[in-house]
Enzyme design. Sequence first.
Site, PDB file in Angstrom:
ATOM      1  N   HIS A  57       0.894  -1.236   0.069  1.00 19.27           N
ATOM      2  CA  HIS A  57       0.111   0.104  -0.042  1.00 19.27           C
ATOM      3  C   HIS A  57       0.782   1.293  -0.016  1.00 19.27           C
ATOM      4  CE1 HIS A  57      -3.912  -2.065   1.767  1.00 19.27           C
ATOM      5  NE2 HIS A  57      -3.350  -2.822   0.923  1.00 19.27           N
ATOM      6  N   GLU A  59       1.136   4.016   1.866  1.00 19.89           N
ATOM      7  CA  GLU A  59       1.639   4.094   3.302  1.00 19.89           C
ATOM      8  C   GLU A  59       2.658   3.244   3.583  1.00 19.89           C
ATOM      9  OE1 GLU A  59      -2.956   5.265   3.584  1.00 19.89           O
ATOM     10  OE2 GLU A  59      -1.685   3.660   2.369  1.00 19.89           O
ATOM     11  N   CYS A  87      -6.147   2.104   5.610  1.00 15.04           N
ATOM     12  CA  CYS A  87      -6.628   1.018   6.190  1.00 15.04           C
ATOM     13  C   CYS A  87      -6.066   0.475   7.448  1.00 15.04           C
ATOM     14  CB  CYS A  87      -6.378   0.060   4.898  1.00 15.04           C
ATOM     15  SG  CYS A  87      -4.901  -0.704   4.964  1.00 15.04           S
ATOM     16  N   CYS A  90      -2.196  -0.282   7.076  1.00 18.86           N
ATOM     17  CA  CYS A  90      -1.372   0.605   7.191  1.00 18.86           C
ATOM     18  C   CYS A  90      -1.411   1.808   8.374  1.00 18.86           C
ATOM     19  CB  CYS A  90      -2.047   1.681   5.862  1.00 18.86           C
ATOM     20  SG  CYS A  90      -1.537   0.824   4.383  1.00 18.86           S
TER      21      CYS A  90
END
Length: 160
Positions: A57, A59, A87, A90
């Site tokens: 992801h 992040e 999310c 993250c």
Amino acid sequence: MENREQHEAFMRLAVELSVQNVSECVGGPFGAVVVKDGKIVAKSANKVTSTNDPTAHAEVSAIRLACTALNTFDLSGCVIYTSCEPCPMCLGAIYWSRIETIYYANTKADAAHIGFDDKFIYEELDKPMEQRTLPVVQMLRDEAMEAFKLWETSPMRVNY
């Protein structure tokens, strides 16, 4: 670093990364920028599909790059700008890295509207393990405790 224009500039970069990622067919519509002392340390867009890595992801990728750039696992003093509310994975990574503030643009409801819905993960975490969808089975705890016992007295032990 309380300058609104500076905050907006870093957020615009995160948003730009997310738009560019989709425009260039690299990955999902997410971007993140890690900043320390008003300077960009790392930036990344989502790389899940382009790297076949479900943890890539924006992040998490930006955190990995920031840790490499600063040669540390502790990002105290850093902030993260992300194009979308993080999310659960993250968010966990942000807490573990000790980033001090999260700035975000789109909400998790916005993400759910386009198919990125993490609600089921939050719901699963609220359930007792034996009621979760994904089976969780503990085994060989006594054998695994050897590593923990070694860690307690290890000269290389670093608390984190």
